[in-house]
Scaffold this motif. Structure first.
Motif, PDB file in Angstrom:
ATOM      1  N   PRO A 109       0.934  -1.030   0.118  1.00 49.88           N
ATOM      2  CA  PRO A 109       0.003   0.031   0.114  1.00 49.88           C
ATOM      3  C   PRO A 109       0.839   1.268   0.070  1.00 49.88           C
ATOM      4  O   PRO A 109       1.803   1.183   0.609  1.00 49.88           O
ATOM      5  N   CYS A 110       0.493   2.255  -0.627  1.00 53.41           N
ATOM      6  CA  CYS A 110       0.846   3.457  -0.762  1.00 53.41           C
ATOM      7  C   CYS A 110       0.185   4.767  -0.177  1.00 53.41           C
ATOM      8  O   CYS A 110      -0.879   4.415   0.383  1.00 53.41           O
ATOM      9  N   GLU A 111       0.827   5.837   0.213  1.00 51.22           N
ATOM     10  CA  GLU A 111       0.087   6.755   0.696  1.00 51.22           C
ATOM     11  C   GLU A 111      -1.148   7.217   0.023  1.00 51.22           C
ATOM     12  O   GLU A 111      -2.340   7.891   0.638  1.00 51.22           O
ATOM     13  N   ARG A 112      -1.384   6.795  -1.274  1.00 52.89           N
ATOM     14  CA  ARG A 112      -2.897   6.943  -1.934  1.00 52.89           C
ATOM     15  C   ARG A 112      -3.834   6.290  -1.156  1.00 52.89           C
ATOM     16  O   ARG A 112      -5.000   6.689  -1.105  1.00 52.89           O
ATOM     17  N   MET A 113      -3.415   5.154  -0.473  1.00 54.24           N
ATOM     18  CA  MET A 113      -4.704   4.336   0.390  1.00 54.24           C
ATOM     19  C   MET A 113      -4.877   5.166   1.591  1.00 54.24           C
ATOM     20  O   MET A 113      -6.109   5.224   1.994  1.00 54.24           O
ATOM     21  N   GLU A 114      -4.084   5.945   2.049  1.00 56.31           N
ATOM     22  CA  GLU A 114      -4.367   6.826   3.297  1.00 56.31           C
ATOM     23  C   GLU A 114      -5.068   7.886   2.838  1.00 56.31           C
ATOM     24  O   GLU A 114      -6.111   8.262   3.775  1.00 56.31           O
ATOM     25  N   GLU A 115      -4.800   8.396   1.550  1.00 52.75           N
ATOM     26  CA  GLU A 115      -5.648   9.508   1.104  1.00 52.75           C
ATOM     27  C   GLU A 115      -7.131   8.958   1.010  1.00 52.75           C
ATOM     28  O   GLU A 115      -8.112   9.788   1.161  1.00 52.75           O
ATOM     29  N   ALA A 116      -7.326   8.024   0.490  1.00 55.93           N
ATOM     30  CA  ALA A 116      -8.711   7.312   0.055  1.00 55.93           C
ATOM     31  C   ALA A 116      -9.415   7.037   1.410  1.00 55.93           C
ATOM     32  O   ALA A 116     -10.753   7.263   1.549  1.00 55.93           O
ATOM     33  N   TRP A 117      -8.862   6.681   2.397  1.00 61.92           N
ATOM     34  CA  TRP A 117      -9.603   6.208   3.521  1.00 61.92           C
ATOM     35  C   TRP A 117      -8.624   6.378   4.735  1.00 61.92           C
ATOM     36  O   TRP A 117      -7.591   5.520   4.861  1.00 61.92           O
ATOM     37  N   PRO A 118      -8.811   7.096   6.126  1.00 59.89           N
ATOM     38  CA  PRO A 118      -7.875   7.044   6.941  1.00 59.89           C
ATOM     39  C   PRO A 118      -7.829   5.765   7.565  1.00 59.89           C
ATOM     40  O   PRO A 118      -8.604   4.993   7.890  1.00 59.89           O
ATOM     41  N   GLY A 119      -6.430   5.384   7.707  1.00 61.00           N
ATOM     42  CA  GLY A 119      -6.113   3.913   8.491  1.00 61.00           C
ATOM     43  C   GLY A 119      -5.998   2.961   7.533  1.00 61.00           C
ATOM     44  O   GLY A 119      -5.649   1.868   7.634  1.00 61.00           O
ATOM     45  N   LEU A 120      -6.683   3.131   6.181  1.00 62.85           N
ATOM     46  CA  LEU A 120      -6.367   2.076   5.101  1.00 62.85           C
ATOM     47  C   LEU A 120      -4.952   1.711   4.881  1.00 62.85           C
ATOM     48  O   LEU A 120      -4.627   0.341   4.912  1.00 62.85           O
ATOM     49  N   GLN A 121      -4.097   2.496   4.749  1.00 63.20           N
ATOM     50  CA  GLN A 121      -2.643   2.127   4.370  1.00 63.20           C
ATOM     51  C   GLN A 121      -2.207   1.182   5.697  1.00 63.20           C
ATOM     52  O   GLN A 121      -1.347   0.375   5.205  1.00 63.20           O
ATOM     53  N   ALA A 122      -2.317   1.616   6.909  1.00 63.93           N
ATOM     54  CA  ALA A 122      -1.915   0.815   7.979  1.00 63.93           C
ATOM     55  C   ALA A 122      -2.491  -0.421   7.935  1.00 63.93           C
ATOM     56  O   ALA A 122      -1.809  -1.579   8.117  1.00 63.93           O
ATOM     57  N   ALA A 123      -3.681  -0.539   7.630  1.00 66.92           N
ATOM     58  CA  ALA A 123      -4.442  -1.920   7.699  1.00 66.92           C
ATOM     59  C   ALA A 123      -4.069  -2.737   6.714  1.00 66.92           C
ATOM     60  O   ALA A 123      -4.063  -3.887   6.821  1.00 66.92           O
ATOM     61  N   MET A 124      -3.737  -2.331   5.480  1.00 63.38           N
ATOM     62  CA  MET A 124      -3.049  -3.012   4.522  1.00 63.38           C
ATOM     63  C   MET A 124      -1.765  -3.466   4.479  1.00 63.38           C
ATOM     64  O   MET A 124      -1.135  -4.099   3.536  1.00 63.38           O
ATOM     65  N   SER A 125      -1.000  -2.992   5.668  1.00 58.05           N
ATOM     66  CA  SER A 125       0.325  -3.444   5.615  1.00 58.05           C
ATOM     67  C   SER A 125       0.818  -4.818   6.264  1.00 58.05           C
ATOM     68  O   SER A 125       1.663  -5.360   6.058  1.00 58.05           O
ATOM     69  N   ARG A 126      -0.533  -5.623   6.268  1.00 55.60           N
ATOM     70  CA  ARG A 126      -0.302  -6.848   6.653  1.00 55.60           C
ATOM     71  C   ARG A 126      -0.079  -7.653   5.352  1.00 55.60           C
ATOM     72  O   ARG A 126      -0.384  -7.423   4.302  1.00 55.60           O
ATOM     73  N   ALA A 127       0.850  -8.584   5.603  1.00 54.73           N
ATOM     74  CA  ALA A 127       1.368  -9.473   4.262  1.00 54.73           C
ATOM     75  C   ALA A 127       0.099  -9.819   3.227  1.00 54.73           C
ATOM     76  O   ALA A 127      -0.775 -10.616   3.738  1.00 54.73           O
ATOM     77  N   TRP A 128       0.342  -9.348   2.087  1.00 53.51           N
ATOM     78  CA  TRP A 128      -0.186  -9.808   0.940  1.00 53.51           C
ATOM     79  C   TRP A 128      -1.761  -9.160   0.979  1.00 53.51           C
ATOM     80  O   TRP A 128      -2.613  -9.519   0.185  1.00 53.51           O
ATOM     81  N   THR A 129      -2.122  -8.368   1.939  1.00 51.60           N
ATOM     82  CA  THR A 129      -3.440  -7.695   2.185  1.00 51.60           C
ATOM     83  C   THR A 129      -3.771  -6.981   0.974  1.00 51.60           C
ATOM     84  O   THR A 129      -4.868  -6.765   0.528  1.00 51.60           O
ATOM     85  N   GLY A 130      -2.549  -6.148   0.402  1.00 49.51           N
ATOM     86  CA  GLY A 130      -2.751  -5.216  -0.659  1.00 49.51           C
ATOM     87  C   GLY A 130      -3.078  -5.777  -2.000  1.00 49.51           C
ATOM     88  O   GLY A 130      -3.117  -5.135  -3.116  1.00 49.51           O
ATOM     89  N   GLY A 131      -2.713  -7.211  -2.146  1.00 50.27           N
ATOM     90  CA  GLY A 131      -3.052  -8.203  -3.568  1.00 50.27           C
ATOM     91  C   GLY A 131      -1.483  -8.217  -4.163  1.00 50.27           C
ATOM     92  O   GLY A 131      -0.399  -8.383  -3.242  1.00 50.27           O
TER      93      GLY A 131
END
Length: 153
Positions: A109-131
């Motif tokens: 995940p990049c900062e665009r995910m955080e711009e899209a929804w607060p907390g999303l980038q951090a939530a996506m930091s788990r292995a393979w969650t971002g695709g």
């Protein structure tokens, strides 16, 4: 069923084409894959990251976790699949309809995910969650609804 033990077969749920870098993600019912390039008409062509793939189940879990309401297109992946886990899939071959994609790595995940929804980038930091991302091995057409499965090694 946990995300690591999903069934051996799945389904292509959505296809998005990105017209330009940072541009909108256009939903299409069908697309043409070009070996060594990616999706015809997509801004990202060639290289290692020819196509990006997201699991519908992971996206639903992420939206629950961040209390979000974003559609999966917000992830900016090209393909949305269901019923198949991408977890630790590097070097595996994913078949979508008549086309194959060699998975080369995890999409972080990049900062665009955080711009899209607060907390999303951090939530996506788990292995393979971002695709995942990969290279297209075959020319051919893919359609929403096509079966998705792993090729045997």
């Amino acid at each position: 069923m946990s995300k690591h033990t999903r069934a051996a077969g799945g389904r292509l749920e959505a296809i998005w084409i990105k017209r330009m870098k940072r541009g909108p993600m256009d939903f299409v019912e069908q697309a043409v894959m070009q070996a060594g390039e990616g999706l015809v008409g997509n801004a990202n062509q060639g290289g290692r990251r020819q196509v990006t793939i997201l699991e519908r189940e992971n996206w639903a879990e992420l939206m629950t976790e961040v209390n979000g309401t974003l559609p999966p297109s917000a992830r900016r992946a090209n393909l949305l699949i269901s019923g198949l886990s991408l977890y630790r899939s590097a070097k595996r071959i994913l078949r979508i309809g008549s086309c194959r994609i060699r998975i080369l790595g995890e999409t972080r995940p990049c900062e665009r995910m955080e711009e899209a929804w607060p907390g999303l980038q951090a939530a996506m930091s788990r292995a393979w969650t971002g695709g995942a991302f990969g290279e297209v091995l075959d020319d051919g057409e893919i359609l929403v609804g096509d079966p998705v499965c792993w090729e045997e090694e």
